[in-house]
Design an enzyme around this catalytic site. Sequence first.
Site, short mmCIF file in Angstrom:
data_model
loop_
_atom_site.label_atom_id
_atom_site.label_comp_id
_atom_site.label_asym_id
_atom_site.label_seq_id
_atom_site.Cartn_x
_atom_site.Cartn_y
_atom_site.Cartn_z
N GLU A 132 0.83 -1.20 0.00
CA GLU A 132 0.00 0.00 0.00
C GLU A 132 0.87 1.25 0.00
O GLU A 132 1.90 1.31 0.64
CB GLU A 132 -0.92 -0.02 1.22
CG GLU A 132 -1.79 -1.25 1.16
CD GLU A 132 -2.93 -1.22 2.14
OE1 GLU A 132 -3.43 -2.29 2.48
OE2 GLU A 132 -3.33 -0.12 2.56
N CYS A 163 3.45 8.29 1.06
CA CYS A 163 3.88 7.33 2.07
C CYS A 163 4.17 6.00 1.37
O CYS A 163 3.31 5.46 0.67
CB CYS A 163 2.79 7.17 3.13
SG CYS A 163 3.22 5.98 4.40
N CYS A 170 5.69 -7.27 7.76
CA CYS A 170 6.79 -6.79 8.62
C CYS A 170 7.08 -7.86 9.67
O CYS A 170 6.17 -8.52 10.16
CB CYS A 170 6.41 -5.48 9.30
SG CYS A 170 7.77 -4.78 10.28
N CYS A 174 5.31 -5.15 16.35
CA CYS A 174 4.77 -4.15 17.27
C CYS A 174 3.31 -4.51 17.54
O CYS A 174 2.56 -4.82 16.61
CB CYS A 174 4.89 -2.75 16.67
SG CYS A 174 6.59 -2.33 16.26
N CYS A 177 0.26 -2.69 15.72
CA CYS A 177 0.34 -2.44 14.28
C CYS A 177 -0.27 -3.58 13.47
O CYS A 177 0.06 -4.75 13.69
CB CYS A 177 1.80 -2.25 13.89
SG CYS A 177 2.06 -2.08 12.12
N CYS A 397 -0.74 5.86 7.44
CA CYS A 397 0.52 5.17 7.17
C CYS A 397 0.86 4.27 8.33
O CYS A 397 0.70 4.63 9.48
CB CYS A 397 1.65 6.18 7.00
SG CYS A 397 1.45 7.20 5.58
N1 SAH Z 1 8.43 0.13 10.41
C1 SAH Z 1 8.71 1.52 10.49
C2 SAH Z 1 7.96 2.33 9.44
C3 SAH Z 1 6.56 1.92 9.18
S1 SAH Z 1 5.42 2.15 10.51
C4 SAH Z 1 8.42 2.04 11.88
O1 SAH Z 1 7.83 1.32 12.67
O2 SAH Z 1 8.82 3.16 12.17
C5 SAH Z 1 5.21 3.91 10.44
C6 SAH Z 1 4.62 4.54 11.67
O3 SAH Z 1 3.25 4.15 11.86
C7 SAH Z 1 5.35 4.14 12.95
O4 SAH Z 1 5.70 5.30 13.68
C8 SAH Z 1 4.32 3.31 13.69
O5 SAH Z 1 4.53 3.40 15.07
C9 SAH Z 1 3.01 3.91 13.23
N2 SAH Z 1 1.84 3.05 13.38
C10 SAH Z 1 1.77 1.70 13.25
N3 SAH Z 1 0.53 1.27 13.48
C11 SAH Z 1 -0.23 2.35 13.77
C12 SAH Z 1 -1.60 2.55 14.11
N4 SAH Z 1 -2.45 1.54 14.18
N5 SAH Z 1 -2.02 3.81 14.34
C13 SAH Z 1 -1.16 4.86 14.23
N6 SAH Z 1 0.13 4.73 13.92
C14 SAH Z 1 0.60 3.49 13.70
FE1 SF4 Z 2 6.72 -3.12 11.49
FE2 SF4 Z 2 4.43 -1.94 12.12
FE3 SF4 Z 2 6.37 -2.09 13.93
FE4 SF4 Z 2 6.66 -0.46 11.83
S1 SF4 Z 2 5.12 -0.29 13.45
S2 SF4 Z 2 8.17 -1.91 12.66
S3 SF4 Z 2 5.57 -1.64 10.25
S4 SF4 Z 2 5.27 -3.84 13.02
#
Ligand code: SAH
Ligand code: SF4
Length: 406
Positions: A132, A163, A170, A174, A177, A397
Amino acid sequence: MLSPAVISQNSHLLQLDAISTAEESRRPLFGLDGEALAGLMTGMGEPVWRARQLAEALYRQRVISIEGMTTLPVALRRRLVAEGWEVGRPRILQTYVSSDGTERYLVQCQAPQAQTGTTGDRPVAAAVEAVETVWMPEGDEGEAGDGSEPEEAGKSWQRATICVSSQVGCAVNCQFCLTARLGLQRNLTAGEIAGQVVDVLDRHGVEVGKDRVNLVFMGMGEPFLNYDNFMAAVRLLVKEVGISPQRMTVSTSGIVLGIERFAAEPADVRPKLAISLNAPNDAIRSEVMPINRKWPIDAVVDAVRKVRLRPRERVTFEYVLLGGVTDRPEHAAEVARLVRRTGLPVKVNLIAWNPGPGVPYATPKPDAVEAFKRVLVAERVPVYLRKPRGRDIYAACGQLKRTVEG
Ligand code: SAH
Ligand code: SF4
């Protein structure tokens, strides 16, 4: 289009493909840099300057077929096709348009002939080989304070942000996420990463160099766990597409080895850096981001210190507010102390957590978000609240939802 059920049914196919990058059977030109194109041309007995014409066609004119490369002689175009070459730029398969102008795309990352059938004895799970990409006209305020505020009027947007995804799924896990739920399916190639950008530039008729476009590598995946392809994509975007690295921000969950490599990159191809902090201390961070057990906050900050920042450049700390878990005023005070302790020029980007099915967190109350921000402002920490863009199309994003693809 995919539903979660389709993803899980096909997951055994995906595992076969895990960690591989491109389909071996195709020969995409898109993704090759100037040097590789020069090697290709001289190898075919052509003058080396033909490589420039090829690069122009691929990255500036955004030509999508070899036939369309009208600067090349017809005989050379025919030969390229006969030898199995194709432009091979990823295609936008599906577009979701939000009422606020945000657009979310499902981008196909395989060459058309590789979409069906098998590759050798390996089934191709083409349907899920999509990532995406999001277009946010006027950005989401995440860029605020970075010197890219609009100066002149022009199109319906004055400053847009794209974005970009770096992996299918991934591996980082986290807890908040949705992308994490997919696990890592595979790394994207440099061409697939840069191709998302060129697709979107093309769709919006963006004139690089004239229009203000920011790139954020904050889509699906952890860019620093696909480091070589990610940086190769950045070099293409800087050198061939013509976008300044100062208009690009890469976000990492805190992959220390990646940050250290990044610190050694030359400034002319180094994007700005964002760290997904997401918690006020190691105890909470280890709960919401288990990667913190491997690389705790201090280890991440030590690595970030190795980056030679440009004048006025700041490191962004991303902070996802999880209702009741990371959104209390005392957490904000702790974040203020933490960022001050780093001694780095920083800014904090707050974003309210976007909910997803089966993810056990709550969206913070608007009052809590405001109160959190007020504490940081009072502590004189530069803080920006990222606007939730494209809520109606689930376009946030990093929260890129497979679940709505029905
Ligand atoms: N993997 C990298 C980049 C992709 S995630 C990282 O984690 O930084 C990009 C951003 O989206 C990160 O700051 C992450 O914490 C945030 N993110 C992930 N899931 C989210 C959600 N459900 N709501 C808001 N932000 C989210
Ligand atoms: Fe991966 Fe989502 Fe964590 Fe970014 S926030 S490192 S995309 S699991």
